[in-house]
Design an enzyme around this catalytic site. Sequence first.
Site: not given
Length: 800
Positions: A352, A540-541, A546, A648, A652
């Site tokens: 992952h 998100k985290r 990110k 993910t 969504k």
Amino acid sequence: MKTFTKEEFRELLEKKVRDKRTKTLEETTDKDLFYAIASIIKDSINEASIETKQRYINNKKRQVSYLSMEFLIGRLIESNLINTGFKKVCDEVLADLGRKPRDVYGEEQDAGLGNGGLGRLAACFLDSIASLGYAGHGFGIRYRYGLFEQRIVSGSQIELPDNWLREVYPWETRKIDEAIEVKFGGEADFTVEDNHYQFHYRDQEVVLAVPYDVGIVGYENDVVNTLRLWSAEVPENAVSPEQYKNQLEYMQSVEKISGFLYPDDSTEEGRFLRLKQQYFLVSSTIQTLIRRFKSQYDMPIEQFHEKNVIQINDTHPTFGIPELMRILMDEEGLSWEEAWSITSHTFAYTNHTIMQEALEKWPVEMVKRVSPRIYMIIHEINERFCKQVFDEHEELRDRISELAVISDDVIHMSKLAIVGSYSVNGVAALHSDIIKDYTFHDFYRLTPEKFNNKTNGITHRRWLMGANPGLTDLITDAIGDHWIKSPVELNQLLRYQNDNGFLDRLAEVKLQNKKILQDVIYKKTGIEVNEHSIFDVQVKRLHEYKRQLLNIFHVIHLYNEIKRNPKLKMVPQTFIFGAKAAPSYHLAKEIIRLIHLVGDLVNEDKDVAGRIKVVFLENYNVTLAEYIMPAAEISEQISTASMEASGTGNMKMMMNGAVTLGTMDGANVEIAELVGKENILIFGLSSEEVISYQNEGGYQANDIYQTDDRLKSILDGLKDGRYAKGETFSDIYYRILTNNDPYFILKDFTSYLETHIKAVTLYENKQTWNKMSLVNIAQSGKFSSDRTINEYATDIWKLI
Ligand code: 26V
């Protein structure tokens, strides 16, 4: 599964509140109703679970065990109501009682037994496995405390324990009669008897793994699989071993094993505990699988792998490989070769992340302390593997030190996982290519047949039907309900691309969802947002890769533009953030603080006059996500290309009609392919460019800082506090300028800005935007986890 009329359901509810809560229906609180409904569902689940199990046994089904240290399942009530088919009746009964279903269901505590994408993926997978009728079960840990609850105090993150078991958890069943002894530490030696090694263990610490089973309900198909969560307890009559002062200290140390999700890994003690958790999960699970195999299949143990496949969710359950070897050799009396053949045909590994710092490595000394025998086996796996490469692959001889499972007294878990598995998969096409071409290239040369891709997915039952009933009805009115069992048929919606009436209705659904979120935002933060502003969402985290920082830099830039020209016309935009930072990740916490202080500045400044707003929703979790996804319009997926394995959240939001604004990274690449470039907003460096800069150099962040006035002002502002009410952020400043901007924020800044301008222009043309939104929904069927699970079942698990 039983079906109920409204009257029957009401009657049952009445009986349950009497039995369980000693109240009449009229006296009930929302919580009473929640427990009563859960109990009705549980009764049906139990029945169906017994039948499902019996069916699998009778048919001697090949079973998959999904091992994961994380299952981020959130609330179960709504998804169980949907899947059992009780939802409509239950909603109606509650409405008749004058109660709001959302409030009643809202009484359930989230089960937050995971950090982020990886844990939520495991939960979506279980839903799809059951809904597709596959014999597959999850195994994890019943952490006493889940992922911390995030509070924000003066802009900074504070962590509180997540006491999710404070009240009874209605979905679990404790099964003490199926408890397993897990043995830690001690010493192992052997004698040779009849040409066989006989292993003897001394001074081991015995921990009882007690299973708590949670039923996983398939969608209207009478299937109930199981998520088995292990809890650590002291065995009955156990005497505390020498190292403990007294029985109480011993008990506490045992219970710690299932105490916390992700113990603090900044201390040696915390890391050791994490390792114990991993062995606890795999040992209890694999012992159970062996036990079941023996009792349910009339077959010799040599055929274990014909009826069992174990999918490991990242490397965290990799000790399952040596553990299965141990049991097969030491307890079942098989030879190394026999045991290895079974084991390496049983395990399949999903990777992952390619981020080096996130690839697990454990010191030999620590693994020895957890289990000397497990270490012996890993050592032997490594020896044999290296020898085999030397003997059989001359072309890779000079790469052996790179391939070795153990080097410099460190065990590389991903290498152990690859060597011991028959399948290795990435989680999006690009990610799987990077694994083959870079991260595990030598292993790919050695065993190309093991490597494959399984692009992630999300369950459309929770993320569309559950979270967005308005859109669900609109879709079903237009194209019927076939898409529910076959989500790719959402593409039937493409017929409505130019139907203005339909596009208006779509926009109306979005507006309603935005109003619901507007309300949530107001209740949680006191911030009033304009429901007609663009809802631009990044949830998100928090990780540097990110790039929440890029997002907030854009906000600062817009603020500067307004200050420079207060009359500037601007489409109102609301920037919504949600993110938890790991407690010991200082820079991530600084970014949270920055978002808050910039938010305060922007939201309070009269000159801004509502043109832009910044909202940070604290404690982002599954339940909050269920409010956010349906309301999102721009989906920020802006990781540095090559670094986000899949994502993910992107799926969504797409499924709920948001347009992705992102880099060509992870599954964004596949979203772009499906919707076409006119229905997505792509910016920034490509993954090849990023990897090339990383390997060959050639990027100078400082050059951009010196020449781009917009960025110079933003960065200098971090040091002098001009955008943060005087508070400074020099760690972020230096991270970018002295570490040469490792995530290419400055490099991608201009194209990010330009893409936002394009987004706003498109948004201004309502029908253009609505059409983009529709195409995204219509093409999102591929990202149902049903598609993903069918691929796993066919290609890896061989269930069909
Ligand atoms: C953890 C860390 C911790 C240290 C700093 C760098 C770093 C980078 C990544 C990670 C994530 C570890 C594994 C993980 O959660 N991966 C996520 O898995 C999701 C499901 O496949 C996928 O959608 C996300 O892209 C991926 O980050």
